[in-house]
Structure formats: structure tokens, C-alpha cells
Motif scaffolding. Structure first.
Motif, PDB file in Angstrom:
ATOM      1  N   LYS A  20       0.824  -1.214   0.000  1.00  0.00           N
ATOM      2  CA  LYS A  20       0.000   0.000   0.000  1.00  0.00           C
ATOM      3  C   LYS A  20       0.860   1.266   0.000  1.00  0.00           C
ATOM      4  N   ASP A  21       2.045   1.179  -0.594  1.00  0.00           N
ATOM      5  CA  ASP A  21       2.891   2.359  -0.780  1.00  0.00           C
ATOM      6  C   ASP A  21       3.461   2.993   0.482  1.00  0.00           C
ATOM      7  N   SER A  22       3.716   2.194   1.500  1.00  0.00           N
ATOM      8  CA  SER A  22       4.438   2.753   2.645  1.00  0.00           C
ATOM      9  C   SER A  22       5.921   2.745   2.269  1.00  0.00           C
ATOM     10  N   LYS A  23       6.726   3.358   3.110  1.00  0.00           N
ATOM     11  CA  LYS A  23       8.175   3.236   2.933  1.00  0.00           C
ATOM     12  C   LYS A  23       8.587   1.835   3.369  1.00  0.00           C
ATOM     13  N   GLY A  24       9.786   1.447   2.983  1.00  0.00           N
ATOM     14  CA  GLY A  24      10.316   0.167   3.434  1.00  0.00           C
ATOM     15  C   GLY A  24      11.831   0.260   3.484  1.00  0.00           C
ATOM     16  N   LEU A  25      12.438  -0.603   4.277  1.00  0.00           N
ATOM     17  CA  LEU A  25      13.894  -0.629   4.350  1.00  0.00           C
ATOM     18  C   LEU A  25      14.337  -2.082   4.447  1.00  0.00           C
ATOM     19  N   SER A  26      15.118  -2.489   3.462  1.00  0.00           N
ATOM     20  CA  SER A  26      15.543  -3.879   3.373  1.00  0.00           C
ATOM     21  C   SER A  26      17.066  -3.928   3.431  1.00  0.00           C
ATOM     22  N   SER A 146       4.842 -11.248  -6.059  1.00  0.00           N
ATOM     23  CA  SER A 146       6.089 -10.849  -5.411  1.00  0.00           C
ATOM     24  C   SER A 146       6.397  -9.397  -5.745  1.00  0.00           C
ATOM     25  N   SER A 147       6.982  -8.701  -4.776  1.00  0.00           N
ATOM     26  CA  SER A 147       7.357  -7.299  -5.026  1.00  0.00           C
ATOM     27  C   SER A 147       8.686  -7.243  -5.782  1.00  0.00           C
ATOM     28  N   GLY A 148       9.453  -8.336  -5.748  1.00  0.00           N
ATOM     29  CA  GLY A 148      10.765  -8.341  -6.405  1.00  0.00           C
ATOM     30  C   GLY A 148      11.877  -7.785  -5.538  1.00  0.00           C
ATOM     31  N   LEU A 149      11.530  -7.361  -4.313  1.00  0.00           N
ATOM     32  CA  LEU A 149      12.530  -6.727  -3.444  1.00  0.00           C
ATOM     33  C   LEU A 149      13.553  -7.704  -2.877  1.00  0.00           C
ATOM     34  N   ASP A 150      13.090  -8.917  -2.519  1.00  0.00           N
ATOM     35  CA  ASP A 150      14.028  -9.891  -1.931  1.00  0.00           C
ATOM     36  C   ASP A 150      15.165 -10.215  -2.898  1.00  0.00           C
ATOM     37  N   PRO A 151      14.833 -10.592  -4.153  1.00  0.00           N
ATOM     38  CA  PRO A 151      15.917 -10.883  -5.092  1.00  0.00           C
ATOM     39  C   PRO A 151      16.789  -9.655  -5.357  1.00  0.00           C
ATOM     40  N   LEU A 152      16.165  -8.474  -5.383  1.00  0.00           N
ATOM     41  CA  LEU A 152      16.915  -7.239  -5.648  1.00  0.00           C
ATOM     42  C   LEU A 152      17.964  -7.041  -4.558  1.00  0.00           C
ATOM     43  N   ASN A 153      17.547  -7.255  -3.320  1.00  0.00           N
ATOM     44  CA  ASN A 153      18.458  -7.095  -2.198  1.00  0.00           C
ATOM     45  C   ASN A 153      19.583  -8.108  -2.249  1.00  0.00           C
ATOM     46  N   SER A 154      19.209  -9.329  -2.570  1.00  0.00           N
ATOM     47  CA  SER A 154      20.177 -10.417  -2.632  1.00  0.00           C
ATOM     48  C   SER A 154      21.175 -10.187  -3.776  1.00  0.00           C
ATOM     49  N   TYR A 155      20.658  -9.722  -4.890  1.00  0.00           N
ATOM     50  CA  TYR A 155      21.482  -9.524  -6.089  1.00  0.00           C
ATOM     51  C   TYR A 155      22.490  -8.391  -5.881  1.00  0.00           C
ATOM     52  N   LEU A 156      22.028  -7.295  -5.278  1.00  0.00           N
ATOM     53  CA  LEU A 156      22.903  -6.124  -5.129  1.00  0.00           C
ATOM     54  C   LEU A 156      23.694  -6.146  -3.828  1.00  0.00           C
ATOM     55  N   SER A 157      23.155  -6.849  -2.829  1.00  0.00           N
ATOM     56  CA  SER A 157      23.791  -6.936  -1.515  1.00  0.00           C
ATOM     57  C   SER A 157      24.078  -5.573  -0.884  1.00  0.00           C
ATOM     58  N   ILE A 158      23.123  -4.664  -1.051  1.00  0.00           N
ATOM     59  CA  ILE A 158      23.232  -3.345  -0.400  1.00  0.00           C
ATOM     60  C   ILE A 158      21.861  -2.993   0.182  1.00  0.00           C
ATOM     61  N   PRO A 159      21.815  -2.153   1.228  1.00  0.00           N
ATOM     62  CA  PRO A 159      20.512  -1.758   1.777  1.00  0.00           C
ATOM     63  C   PRO A 159      19.691  -0.995   0.732  1.00  0.00           C
ATOM     64  N   ILE A 160      18.391  -1.258   0.716  1.00  0.00           N
ATOM     65  CA  ILE A 160      17.520  -0.604  -0.262  1.00  0.00           C
ATOM     66  C   ILE A 160      16.402   0.118   0.464  1.00  0.00           C
ATOM     67  N   LEU A 161      16.240   1.385   0.106  1.00  0.00           N
ATOM     68  CA  LEU A 161      15.170   2.193   0.680  1.00  0.00           C
ATOM     69  C   LEU A 161      14.028   2.250  -0.326  1.00  0.00           C
ATOM     70  N   ILE A 162      12.843   1.857   0.139  1.00  0.00           N
ATOM     71  CA  ILE A 162      11.658   1.929  -0.723  1.00  0.00           C
ATOM     72  C   ILE A 162      10.902   3.175  -0.296  1.00  0.00           C
ATOM     73  N   ASN A 163      10.816   4.156  -1.205  1.00  0.00           N
ATOM     74  CA  ASN A 163      10.056   5.366  -0.877  1.00  0.00           C
ATOM     75  C   ASN A 163       8.589   5.177  -1.239  1.00  0.00           C
ATOM     76  N   THR A 171      20.747   2.743  -0.390  1.00  0.00           N
ATOM     77  CA  THR A 171      20.947   3.682   0.699  1.00  0.00           C
ATOM     78  C   THR A 171      22.046   3.190   1.628  1.00  0.00           C
ATOM     79  N   GLY A 172      22.519   4.079   2.489  1.00  0.00           N
ATOM     80  CA  GLY A 172      23.473   3.667   3.526  1.00  0.00           C
ATOM     81  C   GLY A 172      22.706   3.600   4.831  1.00  0.00           C
TER      82      GLY A 172
END
Length: 312
Positions: A20-26, A146-163, A171-172
Motif C-alpha cells: 500500500k505504498d508505505s516506505k520500506g527498508l531492506s 512478489s514485489s521483487g525486493l528480496d531478489p533485488l536485495n540479494s542480487y545487489l547486496s546493499i541496503p535498499i530504501l523503498i520510498n 541507501t546507507g
């Protein structure tokens, strides 16, 4: 043969809200990982994983023929490797909300996608969104949606901020401190969770006007504040808002919390020793905990296994 390692992830904030378009941090969680592998004498586990990969490959063939503009794979090589017995060798627990299917999707994309976007490029928002879309389609094989966020995080191995759905960025996060008393930890529920049924319950609840308004005015509001507090290093506000979020989840997401944890959840809110929240879709697997005093939380939860993810 063994491919590179892909790590598990933890969605610190944003479970359900990001629908529902909240922020997220993975954030990546390097404690667990997985890699594609071929063995001379495969174990039962490896054979089971190989069978599952065969079904996944059939799904990817369909995906490529339906949406060649989205993603294409070196299918010949992929099919040949799977025929040779390739499997996903993983220490990531399945059904625990730490991204076991995400790591597999990332590994397959890394090895077999053509014209792939790599980590070494300048990762513009467009590229991140494109990757997220590809991964969302690939991972749908496992979860239905699926939102696709899990693989994205795994693939890039960096924290991701969802606005928001269409606005994500690398993000750091504030650096960890081994001396810090505050911590984020995982609590093992000892139950395997299934993502699809939990998401179905949530989608069903969304038909209710009261639930929708709670989501917008409370759940999304405090999720967004927690993300901002965490990234800004504002611990005092972070714990105050996490407590509010923990209460909202206990009152409105009961089916996603294993019954034997309802009391423990409430106890954290009452004692302020720790605050619990869902890790992924819930229903089992891990529960995420936040505490200002790790030793206090450990004493309160002495009957449970805690894994520290982040200390500050």
C-alpha cells in the motif's frame, strides 16, 4: 562447479505496508547464503532442489516467450545445467521470511540473464526499478505475487530504501557498533511460514473499510516514521514509534502472528524490554525484535533463540 554466493535479506520495515505504498527498508543479512552448484553424488536435498529448478526453468521459458522485452535468458545453457543436476545449495531457511527464493532468483539472473544489469553500473532509479520488475516476475513462480525486493536485495547486496512502489534507491544505514546496547534481532518461532496464505488473508482484509483506514492512518504512518528514524539515527523516536507499530500489528495482524507468541508480543510492549514485529509475511518463521537493551531482551526471552542482526 559452484557459483557466487547470494545472501539472505531482512525487511526491517515495510512488510505488507509496501503493498500500500508505505516506505520500506531492506538490508542484506550475510549470516545465510546460497549458491548454484553441481555435485558428483547429490544428496536427497540436492535432488529435491533440482526437481524444483526444473519447474522453475519451465516457468522462465514461458516468461521469456510472453515478455521477451522484459528479460531473456541463455535457456540452452540453463536447461543443460539443470539436466546435469544443478541445484541451489542454500543455508537460508525456507518459509522464514529471510528471502530463500529471492537468493535463488538472484543467482539464476546473475548467471543466465542476457543483457543483464550489473552491480558495477551506475544504478539509476530506472535500472533499480527495471531489476525489481524482472525479479518480481521471476519470483512470482514461488509466491504467486512478489514485489521483487528480496531478489533485488540479494542480487545487489546493499541496503535498499523503498520510498514508494515506483521510487526505490540504494541507501546507507548508520554503522553498527559492537558496544551498542540497542539491537535488532531475530526470534525463531520454530514454525515454517507460508507466504501465499498470509498474503491472501491480508488481501481479504483490505476489502474492509476499517482495516484500510487503519492501514493508511496508523500502520503506514508509523512504518514511514520508523524508516526515517532508523536512517536518521534517531534512536529515541525509533523505539517510541516501533512500540506503536508493534501494538498496531498485534491488534490488526493477529493471524500472521503464531498464537503462542501473542502473549510474548504483549509482554514486550508492557515491559519495554523489546518490541516485536513481523519479519516478512509472518505466519511462522522469524519474528523481528527491536530492543534498547539487548541483555534485558535476552533475559526476558531466555527460553528462545535470538540471533542478533544489527547492533547500535
Amino acid at each position: 562447479m559452484k557459483g557466487p554466493l547470494f545472501y539472505s535479506k531482512i525487511l526491517l520495515f515495510g512488510e505488507y505496508g509496501i503493498i500500500k505504498d508505505s516506505k520500506g527498508l531492506s538490508i542484506p543479512y550475510n549470516f545465510y547464503n546460497g549458491a548454484l552448484k553441481v555435485d558428483e553424488n547429490p544428496s536427497q536435498e540436492a535432488l529435491k532442489s533440482n526437481e524444483s529448478l526444473k519447474r522453475f526453468v519451465a516457468y522462465l521459458e514461458q516468461l521469456q516467450s510472453k515478455q521477451p522485452e522484459l528479460v531473456t535468458f541463455n535457456l540452452e545453457l540453463l536447461i543443460a545445467d539443470v539436466e546435469r543436476g544443478m541445484y541451489f545449495d542454500s543455508s537460508i531457511p525456507q518459509g522464514y521470511g529471510v528471502g530463500s527464493s529471492g537468493a535463488l532468483v538472484a543467482a539464476i539472473y546473475h548467471k543466465y540473464a542476457q543483457d543483464k544489469i550489473t552491480v558495477l553500473e551506475n544504478l539509476t532509479r530506472e535500472k533499480l526499478l527495471q531489476l525489481k520488475t524482472i525479479f518480481s516476475q521471476m519470483e512470482s513462480f514461488f509466491h504467486g505475487k512478489s514485489s521483487g525486493l528480496d531478489p533485488l536485495n540479494s542480487y545487489l547486496s546493499i541496503p535498499i530504501l523503498i520510498n514508494s512502489k515506483d521510487n526505490i534507491e540504494a541507501t546507507g544505514i548508520p554503522s553498527q557498533s559492537a558496544e551498542g546496547k540497542g539491537a535488532v534481532f531475530l526470534l525463531d518461532s520454530g514454525i515454517v511460514g507460508e507466504t501465499a496464505p498470509m498474503v491472501n488473508i491480508f488481501m481479504e482484509n483490505l476489502k474492509d473499510q476499517g482495516f484500510r483506514s487503519m492501514l493508511k492512518n496508523q500502520f503506514v504512518k508509523y512504518t514511514d516514521l520508523c524508516v526515517e528514524n532508523f536512517l536518521g539515527g534517531d534512536k529515541k523516536s525509533l523505539f517510541s514509534n516501533t512500540k506503536k507499530l508493534s501494538k498496531i500489528v498485534l491488534n490488526n495482524f493477529k493471524p500472521m502472528i503464531p498464537e503462542q507468541f501473542h502473549g510474548i508480543w504483549q509482554n514486550g510492549i508492557d515491559s519495554n524490554d523489546y518490541y516485536l514485529k513481523l519479519c516478512g509475511s509472518g505466519g511462522g518463521g522469524y519474528i523481528l525484535g527491536f530492543t534498547e537493551d539487548l541483555e534485558k531482551a535476552k533475559a526476558s526471552l531466555k527460553d528462545y533463540k535470538l540471533e542478533v542482526v544489527y547492533q547500535f
